[in-house]
Design a protein around this motif. Structure first.
Motif, PDB file in Angstrom:
ATOM      1  N   VAL A 120     -23.959  62.242 -22.019  1.00  0.00           N
ATOM      2  CA  VAL A 120     -22.825  61.325 -22.190  1.00  0.00           C
ATOM      3  C   VAL A 120     -21.507  62.106 -22.174  1.00  0.00           C
ATOM      4  N   ASN A 121     -21.484  63.257 -22.828  1.00  0.00           N
ATOM      5  CA  ASN A 121     -20.255  64.058 -22.801  1.00  0.00           C
ATOM      6  C   ASN A 121     -19.991  64.629 -21.412  1.00  0.00           C
ATOM      7  N   ARG A 122     -21.030  64.891 -20.654  1.00  0.00           N
ATOM      8  CA  ARG A 122     -20.841  65.307 -19.259  1.00  0.00           C
ATOM      9  C   ARG A 122     -20.216  64.168 -18.459  1.00  0.00           C
ATOM     10  N   TRP A 123     -20.729  62.954 -18.642  1.00  0.00           N
ATOM     11  CA  TRP A 123     -20.154  61.799 -17.954  1.00  0.00           C
ATOM     12  C   TRP A 123     -18.704  61.583 -18.378  1.00  0.00           C
ATOM     13  N   ARG A 124     -18.432  61.733 -19.658  1.00  0.00           N
ATOM     14  CA  ARG A 124     -17.064  61.570 -20.133  1.00  0.00           C
ATOM     15  C   ARG A 124     -16.134  62.566 -19.423  1.00  0.00           C
ATOM     16  N   VAL A 146     -35.163  48.963 -20.669  1.00  0.00           N
ATOM     17  CA  VAL A 146     -35.622  49.466 -19.380  1.00  0.00           C
ATOM     18  C   VAL A 146     -37.136  49.392 -19.397  1.00  0.00           C
ATOM     19  N   ALA A 147     -37.691  48.593 -18.499  1.00  0.00           N
ATOM     20  CA  ALA A 147     -39.141  48.414 -18.435  1.00  0.00           C
ATOM     21  C   ALA A 147     -39.710  47.962 -19.781  1.00  0.00           C
ATOM     22  N   GLY A 148     -38.971  47.115 -20.482  1.00  0.00           N
ATOM     23  CA  GLY A 148     -39.453  46.571 -21.736  1.00  0.00           C
ATOM     24  C   GLY A 148     -39.274  47.450 -22.943  1.00  0.00           C
ATOM     25  N   GLU A 149     -38.707  48.641 -22.765  1.00  0.00           N
ATOM     26  CA  GLU A 149     -38.493  49.571 -23.870  1.00  0.00           C
ATOM     27  C   GLU A 149     -37.004  49.673 -24.174  1.00  0.00           C
ATOM     28  N   PRO A 150     -36.626  49.709 -25.459  1.00  0.00           N
ATOM     29  CA  PRO A 150     -35.208  49.792 -25.801  1.00  0.00           C
ATOM     30  C   PRO A 150     -34.608  51.160 -25.485  1.00  0.00           C
ATOM     31  N   THR A 151     -33.358  51.165 -25.051  1.00  0.00           N
ATOM     32  CA  THR A 151     -32.612  52.402 -24.838  1.00  0.00           C
ATOM     33  C   THR A 151     -31.134  52.086 -24.985  1.00  0.00           C
ATOM     34  N   GLY A 152     -30.282  53.076 -24.840  1.00  0.00           N
ATOM     35  CA  GLY A 152     -28.849  52.873 -24.995  1.00  0.00           C
ATOM     36  C   GLY A 152     -28.138  52.783 -23.657  1.00  0.00           C
ATOM     37  N   LEU A 153     -27.193  51.863 -23.568  1.00  0.00           N
ATOM     38  CA  LEU A 153     -26.337  51.741 -22.391  1.00  0.00           C
ATOM     39  C   LEU A 153     -24.957  52.246 -22.779  1.00  0.00           C
ATOM     40  N   TYR A 154     -24.403  53.133 -21.953  1.00  0.00           N
ATOM     41  CA  TYR A 154     -23.096  53.723 -22.230  1.00  0.00           C
ATOM     42  C   TYR A 154     -22.089  53.191 -21.215  1.00  0.00           C
ATOM     43  N   ASP A 155     -21.002  52.622 -21.729  1.00  0.00           N
ATOM     44  CA  ASP A 155     -19.967  51.989 -20.911  1.00  0.00           C
ATOM     45  C   ASP A 155     -18.677  52.788 -21.117  1.00  0.00           C
ATOM     46  N   LEU A 156     -18.290  53.555 -20.098  1.00  0.00           N
ATOM     47  CA  LEU A 156     -17.164  54.482 -20.212  1.00  0.00           C
ATOM     48  C   LEU A 156     -16.077  54.140 -19.199  1.00  0.00           C
ATOM     49  N   THR A 157     -14.829  54.264 -19.605  1.00  0.00           N
ATOM     50  CA  THR A 157     -13.697  54.011 -18.708  1.00  0.00           C
ATOM     51  C   THR A 157     -12.679  55.140 -18.858  1.00  0.00           C
ATOM     52  N   GLY A 158     -12.248  55.685 -17.732  1.00  0.00           N
ATOM     53  CA  GLY A 158     -11.257  56.755 -17.734  1.00  0.00           C
ATOM     54  C   GLY A 158     -10.560  56.810 -16.403  1.00  0.00           C
ATOM     55  N   GLU A 165      -6.935  57.834 -10.231  1.00  0.00           N
ATOM     56  CA  GLU A 165      -7.279  56.416 -10.168  1.00  0.00           C
ATOM     57  C   GLU A 165      -8.224  56.052 -11.317  1.00  0.00           C
ATOM     58  N   PRO A 166      -8.173  54.807 -11.804  1.00  0.00           N
ATOM     59  CA  PRO A 166      -9.118  54.368 -12.837  1.00  0.00           C
ATOM     60  C   PRO A 166     -10.555  54.541 -12.361  1.00  0.00           C
ATOM     61  N   ALA A 167     -11.428  54.947 -13.271  1.00  0.00           N
ATOM     62  CA  ALA A 167     -12.829  55.167 -12.929  1.00  0.00           C
ATOM     63  C   ALA A 167     -13.695  54.792 -14.117  1.00  0.00           C
ATOM     64  N   GLY A 168     -14.863  54.269 -13.836  1.00  0.00           N
ATOM     65  CA  GLY A 168     -15.767  53.853 -14.896  1.00  0.00           C
ATOM     66  C   GLY A 168     -17.187  54.311 -14.646  1.00  0.00           C
ATOM     67  N   ILE A 169     -17.979  54.336 -15.713  1.00  0.00           N
ATOM     68  CA  ILE A 169     -19.394  54.696 -15.634  1.00  0.00           C
ATOM     69  C   ILE A 169     -20.182  53.752 -16.538  1.00  0.00           C
ATOM     70  N   LEU A 170     -21.237  53.182 -16.004  1.00  0.00           N
ATOM     71  CA  LEU A 170     -22.271  52.495 -16.776  1.00  0.00           C
ATOM     72  C   LEU A 170     -23.543  53.305 -16.591  1.00  0.00           C
ATOM     73  N   ALA A 171     -24.198  53.689 -17.679  1.00  0.00           N
ATOM     74  CA  ALA A 171     -25.365  54.547 -17.510  1.00  0.00           C
ATOM     75  C   ALA A 171     -26.344  54.377 -18.667  1.00  0.00           C
ATOM     76  N   ALA A 172     -27.611  54.568 -18.351  1.00  0.00           N
ATOM     77  CA  ALA A 172     -28.672  54.543 -19.351  1.00  0.00           C
ATOM     78  C   ALA A 172     -29.686  55.614 -18.998  1.00  0.00           C
ATOM     79  N   ILE A 173     -30.301  56.194 -20.024  1.00  0.00           N
ATOM     80  CA  ILE A 173     -31.352  57.193 -19.838  1.00  0.00           C
ATOM     81  C   ILE A 173     -32.634  56.646 -20.455  1.00  0.00           C
ATOM     82  N   ALA A 174     -33.688  56.551 -19.673  1.00  0.00           N
ATOM     83  CA  ALA A 174     -34.976  56.065 -20.157  1.00  0.00           C
ATOM     84  C   ALA A 174     -35.982  57.202 -20.146  1.00  0.00           C
ATOM     85  N   GLN A 175     -36.554  57.513 -21.291  1.00  0.00           N
ATOM     86  CA  GLN A 175     -37.560  58.566 -21.372  1.00  0.00           C
ATOM     87  C   GLN A 175     -38.931  57.970 -21.111  1.00  0.00           C
TER      88      GLN A 175
END
Length: 391
Positions: A120-124, A146-158, A165-175
């Protein structure tokens, strides 16, 4: 025998994409260059890496074969599927009003791939945001499936550091077992906000197959131990003493003098070279050497990625200024960091000495990591090794 997978191409409404592993084929790969979005976040592969960009097609909804159960998903309306390239097993382009665009990728990496905090800090950093603490990241995570298992979604704007230019990231990591799956949408923040419900439904539609190799491109090497850095990719897990490995290749390597007691082994993906070191009582450490075009993600991104591997919180710019030292190398100066913590994968106390060397339009990464005593015993030899490299 390696597992091969076939990829469904094209984009149709409610079409299910299927990646099927087959254990009975070993086909050579085409060497053409895949079509990719121009803003693809995936860096170029290092010299000597096998081409993993070409994938045959499989009709949507094809029945599973004898290999592992396939990876599937439902493509949202308006998403155009592109040819996967390099690390991607899935790639999409979304075009919104006024020509605004977004890029969607699916990338599998071995192990925990650095964990949520480091990534997440890399994406930031990719969109000009400062690193934040693990607690802040935990609070910012939005619950999705994701595939029925809970995980975190990160919504970043910078902002895009290159264009402003404005840029955004939506991302999730599923183990999933020994693989971390990265689902990421990047692009115009307004378009991402419009597409967020579709992205969440896309994540829900994913179904994983059995076996770590499910979903990998044809002929793709094993993913274990690989991590996703900021603009730089690297395999970091030491090979256990006595493990049989293929003979290392000299392709892409600079000239260096290997210290006594270092055993060179096949580096695997994205490593120019790898050396195993065994200390007293079988204690082990490893030296990894890799390179990336340009700045390779920068000093802060890579140091904080390493800190994430040891369960440490990211450093601020002030911390970096106080803690990173410099060493003389061929052609100039390099940055050196010495870290101690707990290996995020093994839970064992671990020390890491890393050196980042800018050199002629590239950045070289040298990392000594493993048992604290072995690292202490080898630190001087490691630094001398880095200083002696001739590019």
């Amino acid at each position: 025998m390696p597992l091969l997978l076939a990829l469904a191409a094209g984009c149709h409404r409610d079409e299910v994409k299927v990646y099927q592993a087959s254990k009975d084929q070993d086909q050579p790969q085409a060497q053409g260059t895949p079509a990719q979005p121009t803003d693809s976040p995936t860096p170029a592969l290092p010299p000597g890496h096998p081409d993993i960009s070409s994938m045959p097609s499989l009709a949507a909804g094809a029945a599973p074969g004898t290999g592992p159960t396939p990876l599937t998903w439902k493509t949202p309306d308006g998403w155009t599927q592109l040819a996967p390239g390099q690390m991607r097993v899935g790639s999409f382009k979304v075009i919104g009003a006024g020509g605004k665009t977004a890029d969607v990728s699916i990338i599998p990496l071995g192990g925990t791939a650095g964990g949520d905090v480091a990534n997440v800090n890399r994406w930031r950093g990719q969109i000009g945001l400062n690193p934040v603490s693990a607690e802040e990241i935990k609070q910012a995570a939005q619950s999705v499936e994701v595939a029925g298992e809970p995980t975190g979604l990160y919504d970043l704007t910078g902002k895009n550091p290159g264009t402003g230019e404005p840029a955004g990231i939506l991302a999730a990591i599923a183990q999933r077992g020994e693989t971390a799956w990265f689902f990421k949408m990047t692009g115009d923040p307004g378009l991402l906000a419009e597409q967020k419900p579709a992205f969440v439904e896309f994540l829900k539609s994913v179904r994983f197959g059995t076996g770590e190799a499910a979903g990998m491109p044809p002929g793709h090497p094993p993913m274990s131990g690989m991590e996703l850095p900021s603009g730089h990719l690297e395999v970091s897990s030491p090979t256990a003493p006595g493990t049989a490995t293929a003979a290392p290749s000299a392709e892409g390597k600079p000239n260096w003098q290997v210290p006594a007691g270092w055993q060179e082994t096949a580096g695997g993906q994205f490593l120019v070279a790898k050396f195993n070191i065994t200390g007293a009582g079988g204690a082990a450490a490893a030296v990894n050497v890799s390179s990336s075009a340009g700045e390779g993600g920068g000093l802060a991104g890579n140091v904080n990625r390493w800190r994430g591997q040891l369960g440490l919180t990211p450093w601020s710019d002030s911390d970096l200024n106080q803690s990173v030292t410099t060493v003389d190398v061929a052609g100039g100066k390099a940055s050196l960091v010495d870290l101690s913590g707990t290996d995020a994968r093994t839970g064992q106390p671990t020390r890491l000495v890393g050196v980042i060397v800018p050199q002629a339009g590239q950045t070289w990464f040298y990392k000594l990591m493993g048992n604290a005593q072995v690292v202490e015993d080898q630190k001087a030899a490691f630094i001398q090794f880095v200083q002696g490299v001739k590019y």
